[in-house]
Design a protein around this motif. Structure first.
Motif, PDB file in Angstrom:
ATOM      1  N   ASN B  37       0.836  -1.196   0.000  1.00  0.00           N
ATOM      2  CA  ASN B  37       0.000   0.000   0.000  1.00  0.00           C
ATOM      3  C   ASN B  37       0.877   1.255   0.000  1.00  0.00           C
ATOM      4  O   ASN B  37       2.040   1.210   0.393  1.00  0.00           O
ATOM      5  CB  ASN B  37      -0.884   0.018   1.253  1.00  0.00           C
ATOM      6  CG  ASN B  37      -2.078  -0.923   1.145  1.00  0.00           C
ATOM      7  OD1 ASN B  37      -3.098  -0.585   0.594  1.00  0.00           O
ATOM      8  ND2 ASN B  37      -1.908  -2.136   1.666  1.00  0.00           N
ATOM      9  N   GLU B 122      -7.650  -3.897   3.163  1.00  0.00           N
ATOM     10  CA  GLU B 122      -7.428  -2.458   3.323  1.00  0.00           C
ATOM     11  C   GLU B 122      -8.375  -1.646   2.431  1.00  0.00           C
ATOM     12  O   GLU B 122      -9.024  -0.704   2.891  1.00  0.00           O
ATOM     13  CB  GLU B 122      -5.959  -2.134   3.002  1.00  0.00           C
ATOM     14  CG  GLU B 122      -5.543  -0.714   3.287  1.00  0.00           C
ATOM     15  CD  GLU B 122      -5.371  -0.393   4.777  1.00  0.00           C
ATOM     16  OE1 GLU B 122      -5.259  -1.331   5.599  1.00  0.00           O
ATOM     17  OE2 GLU B 122      -5.376   0.790   5.109  1.00  0.00           O
ATOM     18  N   ALA B 123      -8.462  -2.022   1.171  1.00  0.00           N
ATOM     19  CA  ALA B 123      -9.287  -1.238   0.242  1.00  0.00           C
ATOM     20  C   ALA B 123     -10.773  -1.359   0.570  1.00  0.00           C
ATOM     21  O   ALA B 123     -11.510  -0.365   0.558  1.00  0.00           O
ATOM     22  CB  ALA B 123      -9.029  -1.674  -1.200  1.00  0.00           C
ATOM     23  N   THR B 126     -11.400   0.459   4.021  1.00  0.00           N
ATOM     24  CA  THR B 126     -11.331   1.917   3.847  1.00  0.00           C
ATOM     25  C   THR B 126     -12.578   2.426   3.134  1.00  0.00           C
ATOM     26  O   THR B 126     -13.188   3.424   3.534  1.00  0.00           O
ATOM     27  CB  THR B 126     -10.069   2.306   3.050  1.00  0.00           C
ATOM     28  OG1 THR B 126      -8.926   1.873   3.775  1.00  0.00           O
ATOM     29  CG2 THR B 126      -9.996   3.808   2.830  1.00  0.00           C
ATOM     30  N   SER B 127     -12.984   1.733   2.074  1.00  0.00           N
ATOM     31  CA  SER B 127     -14.163   2.154   1.315  1.00  0.00           C
ATOM     32  C   SER B 127     -15.419   2.053   2.166  1.00  0.00           C
ATOM     33  O   SER B 127     -16.243   2.980   2.208  1.00  0.00           O
ATOM     34  CB  SER B 127     -14.341   1.285   0.065  1.00  0.00           C
ATOM     35  OG  SER B 127     -13.223   1.409  -0.777  1.00  0.00           O
ATOM     36  N   LEU B 152      -7.474   1.937  -4.384  1.00  0.00           N
ATOM     37  CA  LEU B 152      -8.639   2.139  -3.527  1.00  0.00           C
ATOM     38  C   LEU B 152      -9.898   2.389  -4.361  1.00  0.00           C
ATOM     39  O   LEU B 152     -10.949   1.798  -4.119  1.00  0.00           O
ATOM     40  CB  LEU B 152      -8.387   3.325  -2.586  1.00  0.00           C
ATOM     41  CG  LEU B 152      -9.541   3.686  -1.668  1.00  0.00           C
ATOM     42  CD1 LEU B 152      -9.896   2.522  -0.751  1.00  0.00           C
ATOM     43  CD2 LEU B 152      -9.188   4.920  -0.848  1.00  0.00           C
ATOM     44  N   CYS B 216      -8.792  11.712  -1.519  1.00  0.00           N
ATOM     45  CA  CYS B 216      -7.393  11.467  -1.151  1.00  0.00           C
ATOM     46  C   CYS B 216      -6.507  12.623  -1.588  1.00  0.00           C
ATOM     47  O   CYS B 216      -5.295  12.564  -1.422  1.00  0.00           O
ATOM     48  CB  CYS B 216      -6.898  10.160  -1.763  1.00  0.00           C
ATOM     49  SG  CYS B 216      -7.017  10.124  -3.541  1.00  0.00           S
TER      50      CYS B 216
END
Lengths: 276, 276
Positions: B37, B122-123, B126-127, B152, B216
């Motif tokens: 990442n 993670e993606a 996070t989403s 992402l 981001c």
């Protein structure tokens, strides 16, 4: 009935308007007293129209006596004709009568006059909404409530203290600081002699960051203060008396998970107002 | 065991480190694959230390096989030794084994390889955190997710679409726009030829404001875009690749009740991560 309208020259005029007609979930209140808020002054200047569904004339809060009750309001509440109440309105308080949803009424606290009770709903609802619903203020946390001599702060500071929070406020002079001593704020910044941002910075360095701010000022100081917030803190903007833009330090916002929130009571739904 | 450490010259070095010892509520995972990442690249540069309690080496997400289970983890879950799992970590994935709280593990979706599964946590977390928990994105609302060619966004855009939202994204060139056509965003702004803020403004005028942004980039465009949000909208900042300050129009924030939120997944509590 009579209501106070604003004429084109911005004069207040005692005028004839149609009587309010209550809906099934509404209560008719014979108004005994109405409070004056800054929002009324803005509305008089044409800058703050009432939300849809409310009368066009001013008045965000009133006290009075219940004169009639719609069928749904009667079924869902214990209100009786003749009850003394105060109420939060979207507008329409500067009049002889107003129709209000039954769940926006509160009983008048024991010992208060109609005039005193008319001044309660807006300040308490604004304070409770922002400090506790938006800000999740907890006992032991620090609340920053600038403009300590405002009517709102006269409610918000004791309320935050009563719930166990530490309170920092600011005023414009030493005599004003003395005049609000009874509110019992932990720190009163005299902004004539000290920069509030510098005080917040000193507190932060001493391990006392801000958890919740209820800020009616905005302006440059808002962005400058964000680095002095606690992780997960909430900065609630309720007016922009000191300026309509601010430079936000985005790394602080990001790494601390800060919430910067614009919050007005008046444009909330009736459901949200009833919840408050 | 072996782990990949960063030496003072920023080289990755295959090194000996102590074996992890699981706590009562943890599971030991034999790691088969770890994902890369942007956070790992930042950590390698010394800019993004892991949160307390996690190994010092890089790696935010892994897949592998359960090798041991603590007593509390066994009692509170159905995990078995030998289960193939993927996991969200605070750090420590670039190693042979890692100890993880049982509620941060997920089963590997059917048909995926270990390498594919390692790239999920993670993606997706996070989403999901930002679009749905922080942003309360609803079907029919519009999500603005810039940087459409990021790893992402490759998850966030289809996820928002699957939940019935409209999606606006941005990319740096026409070829990149073509390369993400399969993500099925409703509007892909090529920022080489169009200013994303101008497009958001045009959409707003056409009655299609932004309800939720997962941003981001930050920078000047953030503040310029806030006037084009819907009432009650949430702008979530997750990184500051385009700039670390922005000028916020406070009247828009106030009158629309906008929430501007900084949000990082990594520094959330394990309880919050498990909830996601």
């Amino acid at each position: 009935m009579k209501a106070i309208l604003v004429d084109p020259a911005k004069n207040l005029v005692w005028s004839d308007v149609p009587d309010p007609v209550i809906k099934a979930d509404e209560v008719l209140v014979d108004i005994h007293a109405a409070a004056l808020n800054r929002a009324d002054l803005l509305q008089r200047q044409g800058k703050y129209p009432p939300p849809p569904g409310w009368p066009e004339w001013m008045g965000l809060e009133v006290s009075g006596v219940i004169a009639d009750i719609g069928p749904e309001a009667a079924q869902n509440s214990t209100w009786q004709i003749g009850d003394a109440v105060c109420a939060l309105l979207g507008g329409g308080g500067y009049a002889q009568r107003v129709a209000v949803r039954y769940d926006l009424l509160m009983p008048i606290p024991r010992g208060l006059t109609f005039a005193e009770a008319a001044a309660l709903p807006e300040a308490f609802a604004t304070s409770y909404l922002n400090l506790f619903i938006e800000g999740h203020l907890q006992a032991g946390q620090t609340a920053f409530i600038p403009a300590g001599a405002s009517g709102l702060a006269s409610v918000a500071i004791p309320l935050a203290k009563a719930f166990g929070a530490r309170v920092i406020t600011s005023v414009l002079s030493e005599p004003i600081a003395a005049s609000i001593r009874h509110l019992n704020a932990d720190i009163v910044i005299n902004s004539a002699s000290e920069d509030p941002v510098a005080v917040l910075g000193r507190e932060f360095v001493a391990g006392r960051p801000i958890h919740v701010a209820m800020d009616c000022l905005g302006g440059a100081a808002l962005g400058q203060s964000l680095p002095f917030m606690a992780h997960g803190g909430t900065w609630i903007l309720i007016s922009t008396l000191a300026g309509t833009t601010t430079e936000v330090p985005l790394r602080d916002l990001l790494t601390k998970g800060i919430h910067l929130v614009g919050s007005m009571l008046r444009n909330r739904t009736p459901e949200m107002k009833a919840r408050i």
